[in-house]
Design a protein around this motif. Structure first.
Motif: not given
Length: 439
Positions: A214-217, A250-254, A282-283
């Motif tokens: 999620x951090x990468x997002x 959004x990232x937290x939703x992942x 992966x980004x």
């Protein structure tokens, strides 16, 4: 050490778009070089260049090429392996006006602080012979330009970001595998990327998640916003900025949706995740392609591909500066201009995988025609050029890196790995940042 530099340090020379290991630590930014450089033997002028890590200029043969064109110039480079050691020493030497190389590199995470607090000790390179502002991406040029219009750093490279994905895992989950079709799935909206993740999860191959972390997002989404942690007046605004709040949600939703492999980037378990096909996307900035190839190994060839990200985003890049205390400022500025000119940036990309910050390089064959065999022949020059040109002019602040690291590694990591709620993760990050920023 920034995560980008950790990646550069980890990857051996594997071909186009790939990078090599770090050089040895030195004793300071100029690693013992005389202030401003010294005179070379036989009437030659010695120019010193202080960098961090395997910066790439020397490894790509650019110094040798310049010395061949200018027999009266000798170039000596010194490198400190880790930017976390290099940068504090650079600030110390700028403060005293001694111990500096003729040219000093600055990492993008530090350029805002250097531009805001050290510009009076650096040359205005916008006036240097051979420098053309229009050659550079507007946002890259702006990052090293003061409010009164002095440009103290010339961009060497940048980190336009795509989404790298496993074609085999996408196929098993019933998703398209063609890179154009994949890019259209989430074009223009990071929430579409989230929705594709939910589709993937419904038919996910056993043992795989949609995304690594999620951090990468979070970092990718904030990297696509013009304003994130600071506003135009230099005020810290991450707490109230709607763009950061949206990125966080959004990232937290992942994480809460079970779409991540719950990994922390640039840790051994993340490296193993590439080899074990633990995640499908992966980004990935241009410089990360070599890292993925290294960690996924031969078994991942033609299974990985790269598509456009939902929105253009940047992660990484560096600059060259010329200290005003140098004895050979004109010659150093001329060298910095040549090293960052479009032709040399194209060579750096071809030899080292560092994507040009000079947009004028994008039409050159080394960039325009670049394809990556490991990633199914992906036209990486075209993909990343489009991302670079679409990235907004982003406001950078002196503590950007600290804010990003705490949001990612203190806040979002707790949501992703420890089951904390998004609000609990946010509160933990804010508390840590209040202490770090003395707020």
């Amino acid at each position: 050490m920034s995560r980008r530099l950790a990646a550069l340090a980890a990857v051996a020379a594997l071909g186009t778009g790939l990078l090599a290991g770090c050089a040895d630590d030195g004793s300071g930014p100029a690693a013992g070089g005389s202030s401003g450089g010294g005179g070379g033997g036989g009437g030659r002028t010695t120019l010193t260049v202080g960098v961090f890590g395997a910066f790439g200029l020397k490894e790509a043969g650019l110094y040798d090429a310049y010395m061949k064109l200018h027999p009266d110039i000798e170039i000596k480079q010194t490198s400190i392996e880790r930017n976390e050691n290099y940068y504090p020493q650079l600030l110390t030497h700028l403060g005293t006006g001694s111990g500096l190389a003729d040219i000093q590199a600055v990492e993008v995470s530090n350029i805002a602080e250097v531009t805001a607090t050290q510009s009076g000790k650096l040359e205005d390179l916008s006036k240097a012979s051979g420098v053309n502002k229009d050659d550079f991406l507007p946002w890259k040029w702006a990052e090293a330009t003061t409010k009164d219009g002095r440009t103290v750093g010339l961009g060497t490279d940048t980190g336009p970001t795509g989404i790298c994905y496993r074609k085999d895992l996408f196929a098993k989950a019933g998703l398209p595998t063609d890179r154009e079709a994949v890019g259209k799935l989430w074009a223009g909206d990071w929430n579409k990327y989230l929705e594709v993740g939910r589709q993937y999860k419904a038919k996910a191959p056993s043992g795989s998640a949609f995304v690594d972390s999620a951090s990468g997002v979070l970092n990718s989404i904030t990297g696509s916003s013009a304003i994130r942690y600071y506003d135009e007046d230099g005020k810290v605004v991450y707490k109230s900025n709607p763009a950061v709040k949206q990125a966080w949600d959004t990232a937290a939703a992942f994480a809460t949706g079970g779409l991540t492999a719950k990994l922390q980037q640039f840790q051994p378990t993340w490296d193993q995740g590439f080899a074990n096909a633990s995640f499908a996307t992966v980004s990935c900035p241009a410089w990360m392609l070599g890292y993925i190839q290294d960690k996924a190994g031969a078994a991942g060839k033609d299974k990985w591909d790269v598509a456009a990200a939902p929105k253009p985003s940047n992660w990484g890049g560096s600059f060259l500066t010329v200290p005003s205390s140098g004895k050979h400022k004109a010659e150093a500025a001329k060298l910095a201009a040549w090293l960052t000119a479009p032709a040399q940036q194209a060579t750096l990309f071809e030899k080292r995988g560092s994507f040009p910050s000079a947009k004028a390089a994008y039409g050159l064959p080394a960039v325009a025609d670049a394809k990556h065999a490991y990633f199914g022949g992906a036209p990486i020059g075209q993909i990343f050029a489009k991302a670079a040109e679409g990235t907004p002019v982003q406001i950078l602040g002196p503590k950007d890196q600290i804010i990003q690291q705490n949001l990612s590694d203190i806040g979002m990591l707790q949501v992703d790995q420890k089951g904390k709620s998004p609000q609990q993760g946010w509160d933990a990050a804010v508390k840590a940042l209040d202490n770090a920023l003395d707020q």
